[in-house]
Design a protein around this motif. Structure first.
Motif, PDB file in Angstrom:
ATOM      1  N   ARG A  90      68.601  49.384 -20.180  1.00 12.82           N
ATOM      2  CA  ARG A  90      69.679  49.551 -19.194  1.00 12.82           C
ATOM      3  C   ARG A  90      70.446  48.248 -18.998  1.00 12.82           C
ATOM      4  N   VAL A  91      69.733  47.122 -19.014  1.00 15.69           N
ATOM      5  CA  VAL A  91      70.408  45.823 -18.870  1.00 15.69           C
ATOM      6  C   VAL A  91      71.457  45.660 -19.966  1.00 15.69           C
ATOM      7  N   ILE A  92      71.045  45.917 -21.202  1.00 17.79           N
ATOM      8  CA  ILE A  92      71.988  45.783 -22.325  1.00 17.79           C
ATOM      9  C   ILE A  92      73.139  46.772 -22.168  1.00 17.79           C
ATOM     10  N   GLU A  93      72.841  47.995 -21.734  1.00 14.36           N
ATOM     11  CA  GLU A  93      73.882  49.018 -21.557  1.00 14.36           C
ATOM     12  C   GLU A  93      74.936  48.586 -20.543  1.00 14.36           C
ATOM     13  N   VAL A  94      74.491  48.037 -19.397  1.00 12.23           N
ATOM     14  CA  VAL A  94      75.475  47.667 -18.375  1.00 12.23           C
ATOM     15  C   VAL A  94      76.274  46.442 -18.804  1.00 12.23           C
ATOM     16  N   LEU A  95      75.672  45.579 -19.597  1.00 14.37           N
ATOM     17  CA  LEU A  95      76.415  44.425 -20.107  1.00 14.37           C
ATOM     18  C   LEU A  95      77.466  44.873 -21.120  1.00 14.37           C
ATOM     19  N   VAL A  96      77.136  45.882 -21.919  1.00 13.52           N
ATOM     20  CA  VAL A  96      78.122  46.453 -22.845  1.00 13.52           C
ATOM     21  C   VAL A  96      79.287  47.052 -22.053  1.00 13.52           C
TER      22      VAL A  96
ATOM     23  N   LYS B 150      84.177  40.375 -18.476  1.00 14.82           N
ATOM     24  CA  LYS B 150      83.837  40.085 -19.871  1.00 14.82           C
ATOM     25  C   LYS B 150      83.164  38.716 -19.985  1.00 14.82           C
ATOM     26  N   LYS B 151      83.749  37.738 -19.299  1.00 12.89           N
ATOM     27  CA  LYS B 151      83.204  36.376 -19.380  1.00 12.89           C
ATOM     28  C   LYS B 151      81.796  36.315 -18.794  1.00 12.89           C
ATOM     29  N   GLU B 152      81.612  36.926 -17.618  1.00 15.66           N
ATOM     30  CA  GLU B 152      80.293  36.895 -16.976  1.00 15.66           C
ATOM     31  C   GLU B 152      79.262  37.637 -17.825  1.00 15.66           C
ATOM     32  N   ALA B 153      79.656  38.776 -18.401  1.00 11.98           N
ATOM     33  CA  ALA B 153      78.722  39.543 -19.223  1.00 11.98           C
ATOM     34  C   ALA B 153      78.311  38.748 -20.462  1.00 11.98           C
ATOM     35  N   ALA B 154      79.275  38.060 -21.080  1.00  9.87           N
ATOM     36  CA  ALA B 154      78.948  37.225 -22.243  1.00  9.87           C
ATOM     37  C   ALA B 154      78.009  36.097 -21.842  1.00  9.87           C
ATOM     38  N   TRP B 155      78.222  35.535 -20.641  1.00  8.54           N
ATOM     39  CA  TRP B 155      77.341  34.466 -20.159  1.00  8.54           C
ATOM     40  C   TRP B 155      75.902  34.973 -19.982  1.00  8.54           C
TER      41      TRP B 155
ATOM     42  N   VAL C 209      62.701  35.731 -30.119  1.00 10.54           N
ATOM     43  CA  VAL C 209      63.253  36.473 -31.252  1.00 10.54           C
ATOM     44  C   VAL C 209      63.436  37.941 -30.872  1.00 10.54           C
ATOM     45  N   GLU C 210      62.511  38.471 -30.075  1.00 15.64           N
ATOM     46  CA  GLU C 210      62.631  39.868 -29.633  1.00 15.64           C
ATOM     47  C   GLU C 210      63.874  40.072 -28.776  1.00 15.64           C
ATOM     48  N   HIS C 211      64.157  39.077 -27.913  1.00 17.64           N
ATOM     49  CA  HIS C 211      65.353  39.162 -27.076  1.00 17.64           C
ATOM     50  C   HIS C 211      66.628  39.109 -27.927  1.00 17.64           C
ATOM     51  N   LYS C 212      66.614  38.276 -28.941  1.00 16.17           N
ATOM     52  CA  LYS C 212      67.774  38.202 -29.853  1.00 16.17           C
ATOM     53  C   LYS C 212      67.974  39.536 -30.562  1.00 16.17           C
ATOM     54  N   GLN C 213      66.868  40.141 -30.972  1.00 14.32           N
ATOM     55  CA  GLN C 213      66.939  41.416 -31.684  1.00 14.32           C
ATOM     56  C   GLN C 213      67.515  42.510 -30.798  1.00 14.32           C
ATOM     57  N   LEU C 214      67.215  42.441 -29.498  1.00 15.13           N
ATOM     58  CA  LEU C 214      67.765  43.412 -28.552  1.00 15.13           C
ATOM     59  C   LEU C 214      69.284  43.448 -28.632  1.00 15.13           C
TER      60      LEU C 214
END
Length: 521
Positions: free
Chosen positions: A344-350, A361-366, A376-381
């Protein structure tokens, strides 16, 4: 790297120096956000044009007053203070009503314009008479009018706000349970304006005990009083010293109130509470660890998923970013691959990356850059999510400040966490994929920018390409995108770090032997 107690250490992204820069930027974001609020969405000081009692006699249409009208207001203010002086001294029949009438007239004058005649009121001696009108035992109507006058004086310039110092003890005292809600709220509003002025006045208010009663005012389920108290608290704890944030999170019932408001409150109240969470999570390790163990992450994500209010989404997004920017243990505890909340975190950032609003956009990229600097797992997410295509597009099309944040995300996806200052280990699969999808020109554009942080980021990514692309393709790829020319502009650059980085890369990968076909017999 410690920084005046604002101690959320970042994991190492592309290089440790970038990690330090990322942490420093996050801390600066937290401390300077009050300035942004003043200039954009939510001002650090607020003029009270219509009172908490619902008084709507004040005209709010003529914000832009001509000089002549301003001069008339100043004259009226001086006369109103003189009238108040007479009323305070008067002890005869109808003395109370005389004081209330004089206060109401001064309040109307201070509320009529976006630029109230504060200086004229102070020169006439308004503060001492207003303080006298705040004395205990006074009727609520008198207390409310006096506090309202002080609220608008506190919304002025720094030296005008400082004039309220003699009134602070009484304003704080009227926050107590013996006061009526309208009086307590108006006093909280005045104190919020004082706290919005800066560290010196915040520290005085804290030493005089303003925080606990304001915290208790945030406990009820709803109402403008709760909203005003939350706003005043966010001004009071906003740093850079973490002590106030730590004190607030330790007040019994505060965490429960924050969770309740984030879950059930209307967007206006939730916005003020979210700003409190921004400062708590940015400034205090103790507050952050308590919040992480609560349900706050789920509630922030839910608000991001369901709200379209920019005023709410900004503090919610920044709170989320602060929580994932904690130490690696904290991040691993709240972002577990495969768990629903992590997806869900990744979904809301998208969702925020797709927004039309530049700041989202800027805050989400941050936030994503903080996640990408993790395991590495977080990067893969991120790499396997819908965020990647959006980030690649933003790197080439977005305004500069967004491109820089996006570059942190993409760069961090290509390196594994390292210890100390060692060169980061490449995640070659990610690097090859991102280069194949056309990200190199975006990084070379950053190298050409006048921003040293962005230029360093671009150079670091070029180093990854030169060192890490298979079959020695890196130098040719960089040359094709005019990367050599971009680096050579640093040959005599005043920034020693950038000069050494660029010259070192040119010497190592584009020296005398570059371009010779050494394989021919």
């Amino acid at each position: 790297m410690a920084d005046d107690g604002l101690a959320h250490h970042r994991r190492d992204p592309i290089k440790s120096s970038v990690g330090n820069v990322a942490a420093q930027r996050r801390r600066q974001n937290a401390v300077t956000v009050g300035k942004e609020r003043r200039e954009s969405l939510v001002r650090a000081k607020r003029l009270c044009r219509v009172g908490t009692s619902g008084d709507s006699e004040v005209s709010i249409d003529n914000d832009m007053m001509i000089d002549e009208e301003q001069s008339i207001l100043e004259t009226q203010a001086s006369s109103a203070v003189e009238e108040l002086k007479s009323a305070v001294v008067y002890q005869g029949k109808g003395a109370m009503q005389k004081r209330v009438s004089a206060l109401r007239e001064l309040r109307r004058i201070l509320s009529r314009s976006e630029f109230p005649p504060i200086e004229a009121s102070l020169k006439a001696g308004a503060i001492s008479f207003l303080v006298q009108c705040l004395s205990f035992g006074s009727p609520d109507e008198q207390l409310l009018e006096a506090a309202w006058c002080l609220t608008n004086i506190a919304a002025g310039k720094q030296e005008e706000t400082k004039a309220l110092l003699p009134a602070l003890p009484l304003l704080i005292a009227h926050l107590g349970e013996k006061s009526s809600l309208p009086v307590a709220e108006q006093c909280a509003w005045a104190l919020g304006n004082v706290a919005g002025e800066g560290d010196e006045l915040r520290n005085i208010m804290l030493s005089q005990g303003a925080l606990p009663p304001l915290a208790r005012m945030m406990m009820p389920n709803k109402g403008s009083t709760v909203r005003t108290a939350a706003w005043a608290l966010s001004n009071l704890i906003k740093g850079p010293d973490p002590k106030a944030a730590t004190e607030l999170i330790r007040v019994d019932g505060v965490v429960e109130a924050i969770l309740r408001h984030l879950k059930k409150a209307d967007e206006e109240l939730a916005t003020e509470v979210a700003w409190v969470v921004v400062y708590l999570s940015a400034l205090s390790n103790i507050a952050t660890s308590i919040l992480v163990k609560s349900d706050v992450l789920q509630l922030l994500v839910e608000r991001l998923a369901t709200s379209n209010s920019l005023q709410l989404l900004i503090p919610v997004l920044r709170s989320l970013g602060n929580l994932v920017a904690g130490d690696s243990n904290t991040s691993c505890a709240i972002l577990v691959p495969g768990h629903e909340i992590t997806d869900r975190v990744i979904e809301v950032l998208v969702k925020c990356l797709k927004s039309e609003h530049r700041v989202l956009k800027k805050e989400a990229a941050w936030v994503l850059s903080n996640i990408a600097a993790g395991s590495v797992e977080h990067k893969q997410l991120i790499y396997s999510s819908k965020a990647l295509a959006l980030l690649l597009r933003l790197l080439s099309t977005a305004p500069f400040d967004i491109r820089k944040e996006v570059a942190y995300v993409l760069g961090n996806l290509c390196v594994a966490p390292t210890q100390g200052d060692a060169k980061p280990n490449l995640i070659q699969e990610h690097l090859v994929s991102l280069i194949g999808r056309g990200c190199l020109p975006g990084f070379i554009d950053l190298v050409r920018s006048a921003d040293p942080e962005a230029a360093r980021l671009g150079l670091q990514f070029m180093e990854l390409v030169l060192r890490g692309m298979p079959n020695g393709e890196g130098p040719k790829l960089v040359e094709l995108e005019d990367g050599i020319d971009a680096m050579e502009r640093f040959q005599f650059h005043e920034n020693e770090d950038l000069r050494n980085m660029a010259n070192g890369l040119v010497d190592k990968y584009f020296g005398e032997d570059y371009g010779l076909d050494v394989s021919t017999e």
